[in-house]
Design an enzyme around this catalytic site. Structure first.
Site, PDB file in Angstrom:
ATOM      1  N   ASP A 110       0.857  -1.185   0.000  1.00 14.96           N
ATOM      2  CA  ASP A 110       0.000   0.000   0.000  1.00 14.96           C
ATOM      3  C   ASP A 110       0.897   1.240   0.000  1.00 14.96           C
ATOM      4  O   ASP A 110       1.348   1.675  -1.064  1.00 14.96           O
ATOM      5  CB  ASP A 110      -0.922  -0.078   1.219  1.00 14.96           C
ATOM      6  CG  ASP A 110      -1.970   1.019   1.260  1.00 14.96           C
ATOM      7  OD1 ASP A 110      -2.026   1.835   0.328  1.00 14.96           O
ATOM      8  OD2 ASP A 110      -2.737   1.075   2.239  1.00 14.96           O
ATOM      9  N   PHE A 163     -10.505  -0.339   1.031  1.00 14.81           N
ATOM     10  CA  PHE A 163     -10.051  -1.207   2.116  1.00 14.81           C
ATOM     11  C   PHE A 163     -10.610  -2.610   1.894  1.00 14.81           C
ATOM     12  O   PHE A 163     -11.813  -2.820   1.867  1.00 14.81           O
ATOM     13  CB  PHE A 163     -10.465  -0.660   3.478  1.00 14.81           C
ATOM     14  CG  PHE A 163      -9.626  -1.238   4.572  1.00 14.81           C
ATOM     15  CD1 PHE A 163      -8.355  -0.750   4.826  1.00 14.81           C
ATOM     16  CD2 PHE A 163     -10.084  -2.313   5.314  1.00 14.81           C
ATOM     17  CE1 PHE A 163      -7.555  -1.317   5.819  1.00 14.81           C
ATOM     18  CE2 PHE A 163      -9.296  -2.881   6.306  1.00 14.81           C
ATOM     19  CZ  PHE A 163      -8.034  -2.377   6.559  1.00 14.81           C
TER      20      PHE A 163
HETATM   21  P1  IMP Z   1       1.897  -0.405   3.747  1.00 15.85           P
HETATM   22  O1  IMP Z   1       2.967  -0.413   4.816  1.00 15.85           O
HETATM   23  O2  IMP Z   1       1.124   0.867   3.737  1.00 15.85           O
HETATM   24  O3  IMP Z   1       2.380  -0.815   2.387  1.00 15.85           O
HETATM   25  O4  IMP Z   1       0.784  -1.399   4.219  1.00 15.85           O
HETATM   26  C1  IMP Z   1       0.926  -2.703   4.152  1.00 15.85           C
HETATM   27  C2  IMP Z   1       0.240  -3.382   5.323  1.00 15.85           C
HETATM   28  O5  IMP Z   1      -0.951  -2.716   5.745  1.00 15.85           O
HETATM   29  C3  IMP Z   1      -0.142  -4.720   4.833  1.00 15.85           C
HETATM   30  O6  IMP Z   1       0.779  -5.660   5.325  1.00 15.85           O
HETATM   31  C4  IMP Z   1      -1.530  -4.936   5.391  1.00 15.85           C
HETATM   32  O7  IMP Z   1      -1.448  -5.731   6.538  1.00 15.85           O
HETATM   33  C5  IMP Z   1      -2.065  -3.585   5.767  1.00 15.85           C
HETATM   34  N1  IMP Z   1      -3.077  -3.090   4.779  1.00 15.85           N
HETATM   35  C6  IMP Z   1      -2.903  -2.144   3.832  1.00 15.85           C
HETATM   36  N2  IMP Z   1      -4.033  -1.962   3.105  1.00 15.85           N
HETATM   37  C7  IMP Z   1      -4.933  -2.831   3.615  1.00 15.85           C
HETATM   38  C8  IMP Z   1      -6.306  -3.150   3.266  1.00 15.85           C
HETATM   39  O8  IMP Z   1      -6.933  -2.615   2.330  1.00 15.85           O
HETATM   40  N3  IMP Z   1      -6.894  -4.115   4.026  1.00 15.85           N
HETATM   41  C9  IMP Z   1      -6.263  -4.749   5.046  1.00 15.85           C
HETATM   42  N4  IMP Z   1      -4.989  -4.498   5.384  1.00 15.85           N
HETATM   43  C10 IMP Z   1      -4.326  -3.539   4.683  1.00 15.85           C
END
Ligand code: IMP
Ligand code: MG
Length: 188
Positions: A110, A163
């Site tokens: 994300d 989400f």
């Molecule tokens: P990042 O550090 O922002 O890339 O987020 C990654 C982490 O956030 C992932 O390992 C997920 O556990 C959580 N995450 C990000 N987006 C979502 C979503 O849409 N649903 C559930 N978990 C999410």
């Protein structure tokens, strides 16, 4: 008893058979790349808990080589939040990664901060090579502190900026056991 949780899903984004087909193809691609690029016949797979649990369980069973699993725990969405609060990696010991070919697995890319933090931690152990695979990649801008070379090497599906839950992904710890990936409905 509470109503079935699948009723909380507004719509299914990716169904279980589409996921299974894609995960099998990713496994084949990863296995053949590893062999071609490194000649490696063994691998250390590092799933980022807890979201990557289901993806990792399915993916490792498509990989034919000798492999070890080393779990790492990260959290960025404490409680019921749906916006990232910064990454926390668990302090627990990571098994031997020095000289190993490492494959990091996460559920979703994300902001990119989780994978970047995990990659940094793994790199401190001087592995022979590091690859990253995520089931989902959100079509959003990455965090400004995440460089473009942090993009995952393998991506299952690109998804819109909503989400999503299911197949390991949670909201406040729930929904990880849903076999399909869906968008949560508005709760009131
Ligand atoms: P990042 O550090 O922002 O890339 O987020 C990654 C982490 O956030 C992932 O390992 C997920 O556990 C959580 N995450 C990000 N987006 C979502 C979503 O849409 N649903 C559930 N978990 C999410
Ligand atoms: Mg996660």
């Amino acid at each position: 008893m509470a109503p079935l949780q699948s009723g909380d899903i507004e719509r299914i984004l990716i169904d279980r058979s589409t996921i299974a087909t894609r995960v099998a193809a990713m496994g084949e691609e990863i296995a053949s790349d590893l062999e071609l690029a490194t000649g490696a016949d063994r691998l250390v797979v590092v799933p980022v808990m807890t979201g990557a649990l289901v993806f990792a369980a399915d993916l490792v069973r498509t990989l034919p080589m000798r492999l070890r699993l080393e779990l790492l725990e990260a959290s960025s969405y404490p409680g019921a939040s749906t916006t990232s609060q910064g990454v926390t990696l668990s302090e627990g010991p990571v098994g031997e990664l020095t000289g190993a070919h490492v494959l990091i697995l996460d559920d979703i890319f994300d902001s990119g901060r989780t994978l970047a933090a995990v990659k940094r931690l793994v790199a401190e152990h001087n592995p022979a090579s590091v690859r990253t695979a995520v089931l989902l990649r959100k079509l959003v801008e990455r965090a400004p502190d995440v460089s473009p070379d942090m993009e995952p090497d393998y991506v299952g599906f690109d998804v819109p900026n909503e989400f999503v839950v299911g197949y390991g992904l949670d909201h406040d710890g729930w929904y990880r056991n849903l076999p399909d990936i869906g968008v949560l409905g508005q709760s009131d």
